[in-house]
Design a protein around this motif. Structure first.
Motif, PDB file in Angstrom:
ATOM      1  N   ASN A  22       0.822  -1.216   0.000  1.00 34.35           N
ATOM      2  CA  ASN A  22       0.000   0.000   0.000  1.00 34.35           C
ATOM      3  C   ASN A  22       0.852   1.261   0.000  1.00 34.35           C
ATOM      4  O   ASN A  22       0.566   2.218  -0.728  1.00 34.35           O
ATOM      5  CB  ASN A  22      -0.958   0.002   1.193  1.00 34.35           C
ATOM      6  CG  ASN A  22      -2.019  -1.077   1.079  1.00 34.35           C
ATOM      7  OD1 ASN A  22      -2.355  -1.519  -0.012  1.00 34.35           O
ATOM      8  ND2 ASN A  22      -2.534  -1.510   2.208  1.00 34.35           N
ATOM      9  N   THR A  25       2.588   1.605  -3.491  1.00 33.85           N
ATOM     10  CA  THR A  25       1.626   1.981  -4.533  1.00 33.85           C
ATOM     11  C   THR A  25       1.293   3.469  -4.455  1.00 33.85           C
ATOM     12  O   THR A  25       1.345   4.187  -5.460  1.00 33.85           O
ATOM     13  CB  THR A  25       0.345   1.132  -4.415  1.00 33.85           C
ATOM     14  OG1 THR A  25       0.698  -0.252  -4.541  1.00 33.85           O
ATOM     15  CG2 THR A  25      -0.673   1.509  -5.478  1.00 33.85           C
ATOM     16  N   SER A  29       2.781   6.662  -7.089  1.00 37.85           N
ATOM     17  CA  SER A  29       1.870   7.596  -7.753  1.00 37.85           C
ATOM     18  C   SER A  29       2.205   9.047  -7.387  1.00 37.85           C
ATOM     19  O   SER A  29       2.345   9.897  -8.271  1.00 37.85           O
ATOM     20  CB  SER A  29       0.427   7.269  -7.354  1.00 37.85           C
ATOM     21  OG  SER A  29      -0.459   8.224  -7.875  1.00 37.85           O
ATOM     22  N   VAL A  72       5.627  -3.898  -6.309  1.00 33.46           N
ATOM     23  CA  VAL A  72       5.137  -2.648  -6.910  1.00 33.46           C
ATOM     24  C   VAL A  72       6.206  -2.016  -7.797  1.00 33.46           C
ATOM     25  O   VAL A  72       5.946  -1.648  -8.944  1.00 33.46           O
ATOM     26  CB  VAL A  72       4.700  -1.649  -5.807  1.00 33.46           C
ATOM     27  CG1 VAL A  72       4.329  -0.303  -6.413  1.00 33.46           C
ATOM     28  CG2 VAL A  72       3.543  -2.230  -5.000  1.00 33.46           C
TER      29      VAL A  72
END
Length: 192
Positions: A22, A25, A29, A72
């Motif tokens: 989490n 990710t 971004s 990721v």
């Protein structure tokens, strides 16, 4: 306790891995990471399981965090650079492909001499090398391990909604693009 490795509950390990996914990710971004960039990771597995930094090295937690972050970053083509602990002078473990011309040092991290996360990276990278230092594009500090020395100058803090991995606080940063005398509007837009 120095030199002692501890087994942790499988649920805790899975939860930590999911936290790492989490964080990675959201971070990827916000930081607008691109293929070929390097993210330095400082990681205290002790802090992750609620202990004092350097007191509770947990290889299983280092592996879980590596697996989560790697799942990721690897598909994006983003390299992980693991900062070792002070016992190895905060050396960096990274894939040789990320730093083909760097000066390599001769060291192999261990859970209590380098850290469990750096050890997991060394074990799982295809062609790991150790460096004295690096200038990474971005960084994630898991548990207050002080990664700033390995970031390019003028780092910008990033605020994540996912602010913990296990019980460790997360501090994130990315470096600013080089706009010397450039357009402020473009620069400000890039930081959003």
């Amino acid at each position: 306790m120095g030199g002692i490795v501890h087994d942790e509950d499988k649920k805790v390990i899975n939860s930590i891995k999911n936290d790492a996914i989490n964080v990675a990710t959201e971070f990827a971004s916000l930081a607008k990471l691109k293929k070929g960039q390097i993210v330095v990771i400082g990681c205290s597995t002790s802090e992750t399981v609620g202990k004092t930094v350097g007191s509770w090295s947990v290889p299983e937690v280092g592996e879980a965090i590596f697996e989560g972050l790697h799942s990721v970053f690897s598909p994006m083509g983003v390299y992980i650079a693991a900062q070792c602990c002070e016992h190895l002078n905060r050396a960096i473990i990274v894939e040789k492909d990320a730093v083909p011309y760097a000066d390599i040092v001769n060291v192999v991290p261990q859970p209590k001499a380098g850290g469990s996360f750096a050890t997991a990276c060394y074990k799982n990278f295809k062609n790991p090398v150790a460096l004295e230092s690096i200038r990474a594009d971005a960084g994630i500090d898991i548990g207050g391990t002080l990664i700033g020395m390995h970031l390019k100058p003028v780092a910008v803090p990033l605020r994540l909604n996912n602010s913990k991995i296990g019980q460790a606080n997360i501090i994130c940063a990315r470096t600013r693009p080089k706009f010397i005398g450039g357009d402020r509007a473009t620069y400000n837009e890039d930081l959003k």
